[in-house]
Design a protein around this motif. Structure first.
Motif, mmCIF file in Angstrom:
data_model
loop_
_atom_site.group_PDB
_atom_site.id
_atom_site.type_symbol
_atom_site.label_atom_id
_atom_site.label_comp_id
_atom_site.label_asym_id
_atom_site.label_seq_id
_atom_site.Cartn_x
_atom_site.Cartn_y
_atom_site.Cartn_z
ATOM 1 N N LEU A 331 14.791 -18.111 -29.344
ATOM 2 C CA LEU A 331 15.699 -18.792 -28.433
ATOM 3 C C LEU A 331 15.104 -18.761 -27.035
ATOM 4 O O LEU A 331 14.915 -17.692 -26.448
ATOM 5 C CB LEU A 331 17.071 -18.107 -28.438
ATOM 6 C CG LEU A 331 18.145 -18.730 -27.540
ATOM 7 C CD1 LEU A 331 18.554 -20.099 -28.047
ATOM 8 C CD2 LEU A 331 19.357 -17.814 -27.437
ATOM 9 N N LEU A 332 14.804 -19.945 -26.491
ATOM 10 C CA LEU A 332 14.106 -20.041 -25.210
ATOM 11 C C LEU A 332 15.000 -20.476 -24.065
ATOM 12 O O LEU A 332 14.574 -20.425 -22.900
ATOM 13 C CB LEU A 332 12.943 -21.036 -25.319
ATOM 14 C CG LEU A 332 11.886 -20.766 -26.387
ATOM 15 C CD1 LEU A 332 10.750 -21.768 -26.255
ATOM 16 C CD2 LEU A 332 11.372 -19.339 -26.301
ATOM 17 N N ALA A 333 16.223 -20.920 -24.340
ATOM 18 C CA ALA A 333 17.067 -21.485 -23.281
ATOM 19 C C ALA A 333 18.439 -20.825 -23.274
ATOM 20 O O ALA A 333 18.991 -20.496 -24.325
ATOM 21 C CB ALA A 333 17.220 -22.989 -23.475
ATOM 22 N N LYS A 407 12.816 -19.179 -20.972
ATOM 23 C CA LYS A 407 11.840 -18.114 -21.187
ATOM 24 C C LYS A 407 10.752 -18.616 -22.120
ATOM 25 O O LYS A 407 10.791 -19.745 -22.612
ATOM 26 C CB LYS A 407 12.517 -16.856 -21.731
ATOM 27 C CG LYS A 407 13.573 -16.290 -20.774
ATOM 28 C CD LYS A 407 14.005 -14.886 -21.125
ATOM 29 C CE LYS A 407 12.966 -13.876 -20.646
ATOM 30 N NZ LYS A 407 13.455 -12.482 -20.772
ATOM 31 N N THR A 408 9.778 -17.768 -22.376
ATOM 32 C CA THR A 408 8.599 -18.153 -23.144
ATOM 33 C C THR A 408 8.696 -17.696 -24.585
ATOM 34 O O THR A 408 9.528 -16.849 -24.933
ATOM 35 C CB THR A 408 7.346 -17.536 -22.513
ATOM 36 O OG1 THR A 408 7.453 -16.095 -22.593
ATOM 37 C CG2 THR A 408 7.195 -17.955 -21.062
ATOM 38 N N PRO A 412 11.147 -14.218 -25.435
ATOM 39 C CA PRO A 412 12.328 -15.082 -25.527
ATOM 40 C C PRO A 412 13.621 -14.323 -25.217
ATOM 41 O O PRO A 412 13.627 -13.100 -25.059
ATOM 42 C CB PRO A 412 12.299 -15.523 -26.985
ATOM 43 C CG PRO A 412 11.729 -14.327 -27.700
ATOM 44 C CD PRO A 412 10.720 -13.721 -26.757
ATOM 45 N N PHE A 413 14.713 -15.056 -25.171
ATOM 46 C CA PHE A 413 16.026 -14.427 -25.046
ATOM 47 C C PHE A 413 16.385 -13.671 -26.322
ATOM 48 O O PHE A 413 17.001 -12.615 -26.274
ATOM 49 C CB PHE A 413 17.099 -15.481 -24.745
ATOM 50 C CG PHE A 413 16.985 -16.060 -23.363
ATOM 51 C CD1 PHE A 413 17.317 -15.303 -22.250
ATOM 52 C CD2 PHE A 413 16.542 -17.361 -23.173
ATOM 53 C CE1 PHE A 413 17.218 -15.829 -20.972
ATOM 54 C CE2 PHE A 413 16.439 -17.899 -21.897
ATOM 55 C CZ PHE A 413 16.769 -17.137 -20.795
ATOM 56 N N GLN A 414 16.040 -14.230 -27.469
ATOM 57 C CA GLN A 414 16.146 -13.519 -28.739
ATOM 58 C C GLN A 414 15.086 -14.070 -29.677
ATOM 59 O O GLN A 414 14.593 -15.179 -29.479
ATOM 60 C CB GLN A 414 17.548 -13.639 -29.344
ATOM 61 C CG GLN A 414 17.985 -15.031 -29.727
ATOM 62 C CD GLN A 414 19.428 -15.084 -30.206
ATOM 63 O OE1 GLN A 414 20.326 -14.483 -29.631
ATOM 64 N NE2 GLN A 414 19.661 -15.788 -31.302
ATOM 65 N N SER A 434 23.948 -17.938 -30.800
ATOM 66 C CA SER A 434 23.259 -17.814 -29.517
ATOM 67 C C SER A 434 24.201 -17.419 -28.388
ATOM 68 O O SER A 434 23.766 -16.801 -27.410
ATOM 69 C CB SER A 434 22.546 -19.121 -29.180
ATOM 70 O OG SER A 434 23.423 -20.228 -29.280
ATOM 71 N N ALA A 435 25.493 -17.762 -28.486
ATOM 72 C CA ALA A 435 26.445 -17.414 -27.433
ATOM 73 C C ALA A 435 27.290 -16.189 -27.788
ATOM 74 O O ALA A 435 28.119 -15.751 -26.993
ATOM 75 C CB ALA A 435 27.357 -18.597 -27.139
#
Length: 601
Positions: A331-333, A407-408, A412-414, A434-435
């Motif tokens: 997850l990048l956003a 993020k990269t 990543p975020f996850q 994701s939320a």
């Protein structure tokens, strides 16, 4: 390439072999016949051109390509209101390079924001197939060399893609309208909604917040289905690079629309870069779309729509494919409801170009696909700019402008995507994780069963849900009542979660593309109205929703479940009013949610 992406792609190609071959043979047959107007009679052509003014002879004499415009314009829907001026802009842009354009037809565009919690929502999902049918009628006049589709929101883009795939011998470009400029932050809007649900503020305060959030032309700025659609069109190569999130009524937006006309003519059979839609929408394009959906934490509605869109192109996707891709895609956003930013912030932080660059570099996308911009997805790492009034594409962002939004791949975020598949003794369901905070992703609690969302709200107001609870809302599937979104339950369930209770939703219906922090097992198949075991769940049963392990279980002995008589629901109230009586045949014929909940394929 990432081995998971490769293996899933290979599996889809093998599964789709027969249907894809049949589809491509049909498209090739149409292509081999050559430009369509050559086969029309003089009488046919006279009707085509009768009202075309100065374009009459160029169209009749085939001096250049003729673009068919399918538009979802209406001025009630903010995302589609900007399309009012697009046809004339496209026509003039076509004339400037020796071509022509005509509005081939209009399609309906309904707003889930207007119908949320209302009877009209029961027509929402079916509108996708109506849109595909309406676009098909417009293009059936068979006098176009390329197509431009004007659509943005929830069911509109999927329906238009189904039509574009069906007319796969023609090139197709999707021209978006862009998001409205930022208004009241989405987290503040959500807070007021929860306060209203809890009785802490009145309707006056709620209306003030809603009007400050939805305040101008363009797409709503949260990352729901409409903006997930725009992301998808770039990942699948149907938009011009970087065009998804440019605001309406700006010089850059108009330049991109004009360029869409130029490219449509260039990739027609009369141009130099013939690129029919059937060549763009292959198995790899749909895998790229699924990767993008997961990497950006996009809408759960696209799980339904991707399956239906793919089938129109002879590609057979299963939700198992999506779950496996999700396990490999980071997850990048973080865009609301998965974060505090809106899509304008996302775009300013690097946007689509940055995300696509990261995923290509991580071996998570098929880069060697055909797109409307040319060969290769690397075009989509660039962003459009105006230099002295001329449209150019420059190198896009190589670094995130804000690491709280983008993020990269290495950081990543996850580590996994925004969607997960749940399986168990009730069937298969989808959940957007994701939320959802990690501590809320596993819920084991007693069940409360409801047949309408109004009954859930009444129980909440009466204080009957003030405990750990799994709310089951059934008879909400496509056969029962058209599979409405149940997003109006989000404020109440969020209040319960904020009180410290373990809360989850299980339903054979849908949630909004803005599904948020409450774990929601949705699209449960088989649905109650089709004999699914969700119809056997009783108040007080213990159930478990586990988004970590990917399981959905009714913790009741299998023999007892088998012995139970399924509950029945009085659905007569869903059969008439606000046009629902006209869709009885759709409810009877619609397929299961895990095959796209489609009527026409």
């Amino acid at each position: 390439m990432n081995p998971t992406i490769t293996s899933v792609t290979d599996r889809i190609i093998e599964r789709s072999k027969a249907s894809r071959e049949t589809y491509m043979e049909r498209c090739k047959t149409a292509i081999d016949k050559g430009p369509a107007r050559a086969h029309l009679t003089c009488g046919n052509i006279a009707h085509v051109t009768a009202a075309s003014g100065d374009d009459k002879l160029p169209i009749a004499q085939e001096r250049g390509g003729n673009i068919g415009i399918i538009t979802a314009y209406n001025d009630m829907l903010s995302a589609h209101q900007p399309f009012e001026t697009y046809p004339e802009l496209i026509k003039q842009a076509a004339r400037n390079v020796g071509g022509t354009a005509q509005v081939a037809g209009g399609v309906p565009a309904m707003c889930d924001g207007v119908t949320q919690g209302q009877p009209g929502m029961e027509l929402s999902l079916f509108s996708r197939d109506v849109i595909a049918l309406a676009a098909g009628i417009g293009l059936s006049h068979n006098c176009y060399d390329a197509t431009i589709f004007l659509g943005v929101c929830d069911k509109i883009v999927p329906g238009l893609v189904m039509a574009a795939a069906t007319f796969g011998h023609l090139p197709a470009i999707f021209a978006p309208a862009g998001p409205m400029i930022s208004g009241l932050p989405n987290d503040e809007k959500a807070k007021v909604r929860q306060q209203f649900a809890a009785g802490e503020v009145g309707r006056k305060e709620l209306l003030r917040a809603e009007m400050a959030s939805y305040h101008g032309p363009g797409t709503c700025t949260f990352y729901g289905t409409a903006n997930s659609n725009q992301m998808l069109m770039e990942f699948m190569g149907l938009h011009l690079p970087g065009s998804s999130f440019v605001n309406p009524n700006t010089p850059l937006r108009d330049a991109l629309t004009a360029e869409a006309a130029h490219r449509a003519l260039a990739i027609s059979a009369l141009g130099d870069e013939f690129t029919p839609t059937c060549d763009v929408l292959d198995e790899r394009a749909f895998v790229n779309g699924i990767v993008g959906l997961n990497a950006t934490g996009g809408s759960t509605n696209l799980v339904l729509h991707l399956v239906a869109m793919a089938r129109s192109a002879g590609v057979l996707i299963d939700v198992e494919d999506m779950a496996e891709i999700s396990s490999a895609v980071p997850l990048l956003a973080r865009v609301y409801p998965n974060g505090l930013a809106d899509v304008n912030h996302f775009h300013a932080s690097g946007g689509m170009g940055f995300v696509i660059r990261e995923l290509l570099g991580g071996g998570l996308l098929h880069g060697d696909v055909k797109t409307v911009a040319g060969q290769g997805l690397d075009h989509y790492t660039k962003e459009p700019k105006l230099e002295n009034g001329k449209l150019v594409w420059q190198e896009g962002a190589r670094e995130s402008g804000n690491d709280k939004i983008l993020k990269t791949v290495p950081d990543p975020f996850q580590k996994t995507g925004g969607l997960a598949l749940l399986k168990g003794n009730l069937g298969r369901a989808v959940i957007k994780v994701s939320a959802v905070k990690p501590e809320n992703r596993i819920v084991e609690a007693p069940v409360r069963v409801f047949h309408t969302q109004q009954d859930v709200k009444a129980a909440f107001r009466a204080g009957e849900l003030n405990s750990d609870v799994i709310v089951v809302v059934r008879f909400q599937g496509p056969k029962a009542n058209g599979m409405p979104e149940l997003h109006s339950l989000t404020p109440a369930l969020s209040v319960l979660q904020d009180k410290g209770f373990k809360v989850a939703l299980v339903t054979d219906g849908r949630m909004s593309g803005a599904s948020g922090k409450v774990p929601s097992a949705i699209h449960l198949s088989p649905e109650a109205a089709a004999g699914g075991d969700i119809a056997k769940v009783k108040d007080g049963d213990l159930a478990r929703v586990d988004a970590e392990k990917g399981t959905l279980e009714l913790l009741v002995d299998a023999k007892e479940i088998a012995a139970r008589t399924p509950a029945e629901a009085d659905l007569s109230g869903n059969e008439w009013g606000i046009g629902r009586e006209m869709f009885a045949s759709f409810r009877a014929l619609v397929g299961a949610s895990d095959t796209g909940a489609a009527v026409i394929n």
